[in-house]
Write a protein that holds these residues in place. Structure first.
Motif, PDB file in Angstrom:
ATOM      1  N   HIS A 162       0.815  -1.228   0.000  1.00 15.85           N
ATOM      2  CA  HIS A 162       0.000   0.000   0.000  1.00 15.85           C
ATOM      3  C   HIS A 162       0.844   1.273   0.000  1.00 15.85           C
ATOM      4  N   GLN A 193       1.257   0.399  -5.995  1.00 16.61           N
ATOM      5  CA  GLN A 193       0.312   1.463  -6.335  1.00 16.61           C
ATOM      6  C   GLN A 193       0.609   2.044  -7.722  1.00 16.61           C
ATOM      7  N   ILE A 233      -4.952   1.662  -5.939  1.00 19.13           N
ATOM      8  CA  ILE A 233      -6.123   1.394  -5.088  1.00 19.13           C
ATOM      9  C   ILE A 233      -7.086   2.575  -5.155  1.00 19.13           C
ATOM     10  N   ARG A 272      -4.009  11.222   8.770  1.00 20.16           N
ATOM     11  CA  ARG A 272      -3.431  10.651   9.982  1.00 20.16           C
ATOM     12  C   ARG A 272      -2.288  11.584  10.351  1.00 20.16           C
ATOM     13  N   LYS A 277       2.809  13.377   5.657  1.00 16.60           N
ATOM     14  CA  LYS A 277       1.630  14.025   5.072  1.00 16.60           C
ATOM     15  C   LYS A 277       1.816  15.519   4.785  1.00 16.60           C
ATOM     16  N   THR A 307      -5.811  12.845  12.602  1.00 16.14           N
ATOM     17  CA  THR A 307      -6.252  11.656  13.336  1.00 16.14           C
ATOM     18  C   THR A 307      -5.068  11.078  14.107  1.00 16.14           C
ATOM     19  N   SER A 348     -10.399  11.571  15.927  1.00 12.78           N
ATOM     20  CA  SER A 348     -10.916  10.851  14.756  1.00 12.78           C
ATOM     21  C   SER A 348     -12.445  10.891  14.788  1.00 12.78           C
ATOM     22  N   TYR A 349     -13.061  10.807  13.622  1.00  9.62           N
ATOM     23  CA  TYR A 349     -14.498  11.065  13.486  1.00  9.62           C
ATOM     24  C   TYR A 349     -15.193   9.954  12.731  1.00  9.62           C
ATOM     25  N   MET A 354     -16.842  12.933   8.406  1.00  7.84           N
ATOM     26  CA  MET A 354     -15.817  13.148   7.362  1.00  7.84           C
ATOM     27  C   MET A 354     -16.502  13.656   6.089  1.00  7.84           C
ATOM     28  N   ASP A 371       3.415   9.587  -0.654  1.00 11.95           N
ATOM     29  CA  ASP A 371       2.215   8.846  -0.231  1.00 11.95           C
ATOM     30  C   ASP A 371       1.945   7.763  -1.272  1.00 11.95           C
ATOM     31  N   GLY A 372       1.654   6.542  -0.821  1.00 11.28           N
ATOM     32  CA  GLY A 372       1.398   5.459  -1.774  1.00 11.28           C
ATOM     33  C   GLY A 372       0.306   5.852  -2.756  1.00 11.28           C
ATOM     34  N   MET A 373      -0.874   6.226  -2.213  1.00  7.26           N
ATOM     35  CA  MET A 373      -1.970   6.670  -3.063  1.00  7.26           C
ATOM     36  C   MET A 373      -2.539   7.988  -2.537  1.00  7.26           C
ATOM     37  N   ASN A 374      -3.102   7.959  -1.349  1.00  4.50           N
ATOM     38  CA  ASN A 374      -3.874   8.988  -0.661  1.00  4.50           C
ATOM     39  C   ASN A 374      -5.345   8.921  -1.062  1.00  4.50           C
ATOM     40  N   LEU A 375      -6.092   8.279  -0.184  1.00  2.00           N
ATOM     41  CA  LEU A 375      -7.516   8.063  -0.436  1.00  2.00           C
ATOM     42  C   LEU A 375      -8.348   9.287  -0.088  1.00  2.00           C
ATOM     43  N   GLU A 379     -11.688  10.584  -1.869  1.00  4.34           N
ATOM     44  CA  GLU A 379     -12.949  10.698  -1.118  1.00  4.34           C
ATOM     45  C   GLU A 379     -13.548  12.098  -1.281  1.00  4.34           C
TER      46      GLU A 379
HETATM   47  C1  GDG Z   1      -2.050   3.924   3.435  1.00  2.00           C
HETATM   48  C2  GDG Z   1      -1.062   4.625   2.490  1.00  2.00           C
HETATM   49  C3  GDG Z   1      -2.788   4.530   0.690  1.00  2.00           C
HETATM   50  C4  GDG Z   1      -8.743   9.289   8.363  1.00  2.00           C
HETATM   51  N1  GDG Z   1      -9.160   9.894   9.481  1.00  2.00           N
HETATM   52  C5  GDG Z   1     -10.372   9.375   9.758  1.00  2.00           C
HETATM   53  C6  GDG Z   1     -10.691   8.430   8.760  1.00  2.00           C
HETATM   54  N2  GDG Z   1      -9.667   8.392   7.918  1.00  2.00           N
HETATM   55  C7  GDG Z   1      -9.630   7.536   6.718  1.00  2.00           C
HETATM   56  C8  GDG Z   1      -9.707   8.354   5.453  1.00  2.00           C
HETATM   57  C9  GDG Z   1      -9.043   7.425   4.447  1.00  2.00           C
HETATM   58  C10 GDG Z   1      -8.033   6.685   5.312  1.00  2.00           C
HETATM   59  O1  GDG Z   1      -8.398   6.866   6.662  1.00  2.00           O
HETATM   60  C11 GDG Z   1      -6.632   7.256   5.120  1.00  2.00           C
HETATM   61  O2  GDG Z   1      -6.139   6.769   3.914  1.00  2.00           O
HETATM   62  P1  GDG Z   1      -4.952   7.493   3.138  1.00  2.00           P
HETATM   63  O3  GDG Z   1      -4.840   6.850   1.812  1.00  2.00           O
HETATM   64  O4  GDG Z   1      -5.239   8.938   3.039  1.00  2.00           O
HETATM   65  O5  GDG Z   1      -3.640   7.305   4.017  1.00  2.00           O
HETATM   66  P2  GDG Z   1      -2.924   6.149   4.946  1.00  2.00           P
HETATM   67  O6  GDG Z   1      -3.665   5.932   6.217  1.00  2.00           O
HETATM   68  O7  GDG Z   1      -1.525   6.615   5.112  1.00  2.00           O
HETATM   69  O8  GDG Z   1      -2.999   4.798   4.064  1.00  2.00           O
HETATM   70  C12 GDG Z   1      -1.823   5.437   1.461  1.00  2.00           C
HETATM   71  C13 GDG Z   1      -3.641   3.715   1.641  1.00  2.00           C
HETATM   72  O9  GDG Z   1      -2.834   3.019   2.609  1.00  2.00           O
HETATM   73  C14 GDG Z   1      -4.487   2.680   0.890  1.00  2.00           C
HETATM   74  O10 GDG Z   1      -3.702   1.856   0.099  1.00  2.00           O
HETATM   75  O11 GDG Z   1      -3.623   5.351  -0.105  1.00  2.00           O
HETATM   76  O12 GDG Z   1      -0.918   6.051   0.559  1.00  2.00           O
HETATM   77  O13 GDG Z   1      -0.158   5.463   3.221  1.00  2.00           O
HETATM   78  O14 GDG Z   1      -9.959   6.478   3.947  1.00  2.00           O
HETATM   79  O15 GDG Z   1     -11.061   8.635   5.179  1.00  2.00           O
HETATM   80  N3  GDG Z   1     -11.858   7.757   8.708  1.00  2.00           N
HETATM   81  C15 GDG Z   1     -12.749   8.002   9.711  1.00  2.00           C
HETATM   82  N4  GDG Z   1     -12.484   8.887  10.732  1.00  2.00           N
HETATM   83  C16 GDG Z   1     -11.335   9.605  10.773  1.00  2.00           C
HETATM   84  O16 GDG Z   1     -11.140  10.408  11.681  1.00  2.00           O
HETATM   85  N5  GDG Z   1     -13.924   7.362   9.692  1.00  2.00           N
END
Ligand code: GDG
Length: 476
Positions: A162, A193, A233, A272, A277, A307, A348-349, A354, A371-375, A379
């Motif tokens: 990831h 990715q 992803i 996070r 980031k 978070t 966190s929420y 969100m 960042d691998g992707m950044n979801l 979103e």
């Molecule tokens: C790794 C890679 C790659 C965040 N705060 C809350 C919350 N989130 C959710 C977001 C999003 C997810 O967490 C974070 O995903 P990201 O992709 O932005 O980043 P990483 O956590 O670093 O994830 C990354 C990912 O894996 C998938 O392959 O994209 O590059 O580092 O979905 O919405 N969700 C809730 N409350 C929060 O406070 N419910």
């Protein structure tokens, strides 16, 4: 299927898809895209998910949760420290993210990493049916493919990383570089990715392990072929859009803006709390725009949600203090009564909140150094069903390859970032809409179900001989 039986599909990830509620002790689904991505295919194939339940519970036995069979792997306090906080998050994480922080190399951490990877492999070997498919997730488990293949050569094994896979110049610092490469080569298909990560991997295998390679294929001396390819992803686009359209979320978005004092422009960051980031740099860029008089606190606010994450790792504690201090300085110097420049939330929420924040924001600011992707970026796009809203996105996020119409920035270039924040905030509605429409189309067409299906279909092709096929994800 009995809770202790074997399955045609086994998912192996560091964490189970559920968390224990601190108050009630009940299990509940943990937020995150991976669960959403894999849940339908888990159900269709009566799959088993092997993972750490969090904490140091020693006595958790396999159980059913909402139609999924979950098999917890217990970790001791010492293992959490060496395998998880140590080797995974203070060695591999910074090394794979281009040395944004300095990786630490400790032999005891490595030993714990090997022990824990072996335990995961043994558990997967116990739970997989003959000729089954096992899909291993992420950087905490890079040795599992090889360890599992030694135990169960009949299995079809996939691995997905990831986070970014670094270039040889960085990777070769690792004292255990060869073991990690060989660990991954136990898989039939290794997913990254981006194509760059796959190319870095193949080049390293050629140079460091000496195997013959051709394009994205590695030929092993035992006759197996391993493929390394990219599978970007994504998110459950429809679910986010539906949530953002719902009445409660619309109402909540309006009340968020009201609570912020009805500003003209709301900037938003959601991450996070992680040094990759780029939170510090983006808040500085924003504060300089206020100091320069380009933006003013009567009409503008930056909402930053950070978070809590990996709070036992030293670097993360330091970062938290740095951000606390920076926000304090900025608000102390530039805010007015009832008008802070930055509204900072270390919390966190729920997903609804969100979505409401995504709806409430005029400019979403996503500025990772790597960042691998950044979801979060995807979103935000999914939640903007009215085609409005601007996205400022780092070139160094994997998602920048798809979200071409964002205002792309180099997060190391503070002036460039300031200019992009202003451009995005001041853009003509027509320009914003044109960009958003294009990005929405991209994410809609490549959602998380498409990601999982593409990976599993490819895994099927790389290792076809026994002719077993998983049941496809049911379409809704
Ligand atoms: C790794 C890679 C790659 C965040 N705060 C809350 C919350 N989130 C959710 C977001 C999003 C997810 O967490 C974070 O995903 P990201 O992709 O932005 O980043 P990483 O956590 O670093 O994830 C990354 C990912 O894996 C998938 O392959 O994209 O590059 O580092 O979905 O919405 N969700 C809730 N409350 C929060 O406070 N419910």
């Amino acid at each position: 299927m009995p809770v202790n039986g074997s399955a045609e599909l086994v998912i192996v990830a560091n964490r189970l898809p559920v968390d224990r509620d601190d108050g009630t002790g009940e299990w509940r689904v943990s937020p995150g895209g991976l669960v959403t991505a894999l849940e339908p295919i888990m159900r269709a194939n009566e799959g088993i998910w092997v993972g750490w339940p969090g904490g140091t519970d020693a006595d958790v036995t396999p159980f059913e949760y909402d139609g999924m069979t979950l098999d917890p792997v217990a970790l001791s306090a010492q293992e959490i420290e060496g395998f998880y906080e140590g080797f995974s998050n203070a060695t591999i994480w910074p090394l794979y993210h281009d040395l944004v922080a300095k990786p630490e190399f400790h032999r005891e951490w490595w030993d714990r990493y090997v022990d824990v990877n072996r335990r995961f492999a043994e558990r997967a070997a116990d739970r997989a049916a003959k000729d089954a498919t096992v899909w291993i997730q992420d950087y905490q488990l890079q040795l599992v493919p090889q360890l599992l293949r030694e135990l169960r050569p009949d299995l079809r094994i996939g691995f997905f990383l990831h986070i970014p896979f670094p270039p040889a110049e960085l990777f070769q610092q690792l004292p255990w570089r060869r073991q990690l490469l060989e660990g991954l080569l136990g898989a039939d298909l290794i997913g990254f990715q981006l194509p760059g990560g796959a190319a870095n991997f193949v080049r390293l295998v050629r140079q460091r392990v000496g195997h013959k390679t051709h394009r994205d294929l590695v030929y092993l001396p035992d006759g197996r072929t391993v493929r390394a390819a990219s599978f970007p992803i994504s998110i459950d686009y429809e679910a986010f859009e539906d949530l953002a359209r719902s009445e409660p979320v619309k109402d909540r978005a309006a009340s968020v803006r009201k609570a912020l004092g009805d500003p003209d422009t709301v900037f938003l960051g959601i991450d996070r709390l992680d040094y990759t980031k780029g939170i510090y740099a983006r808040l500085r860029a924003f504060s300089e725009l206020i100091r320069d008089g380009e933006l003013d606190v009567d009409h503008t606010v930056f909402v930053q949600v950070a978070t809590p994450s990996r709070e036992k790792v030293e670097e993360y504690r330091v970062l938290r203090d740095e951000i606390d201090r920076l926000v304090g300085h900025i608000n102390g110097d530039l805010g007015r009564i009832g008008r802070p420049a930055i509204s900072y939330l270390h919390s966190s929420y729920p997903r609804e909140e969100m979505a409401a924040l995504y709806r409430a924001a005029d400019v979403m600011v996503v500025t990772p150094y790597r960042d691998g992707m950044n979801l979060v970026a995807k979103e935000y796009v999914a939640c903007r069903w009215d085609d409005d809203g601007a996205l400022v996105l780092s070139e160094f996020a994997g998602s920048a390859a798809e979200l071409r119409q964002a205002w792309q920035v180099n997060p190391y270039d503070l002036n460039g970032m300031k200019a992009a924040l202003l451009d995005a905030a001041r853009a003509e509605p027509r320009d914003r809409q044109r960009r958003m429409r294009a990005m929405r189309k991209t994410v809609r067409q490549a959602d998380v179900a498409a990601w999982a299906t593409a990976f599993l279909d490819e895994l099927d092709k790389v290792r076809p001989p026994h002719g077993k096929k998983l049941k496809p994800t049911p379409t809704s």
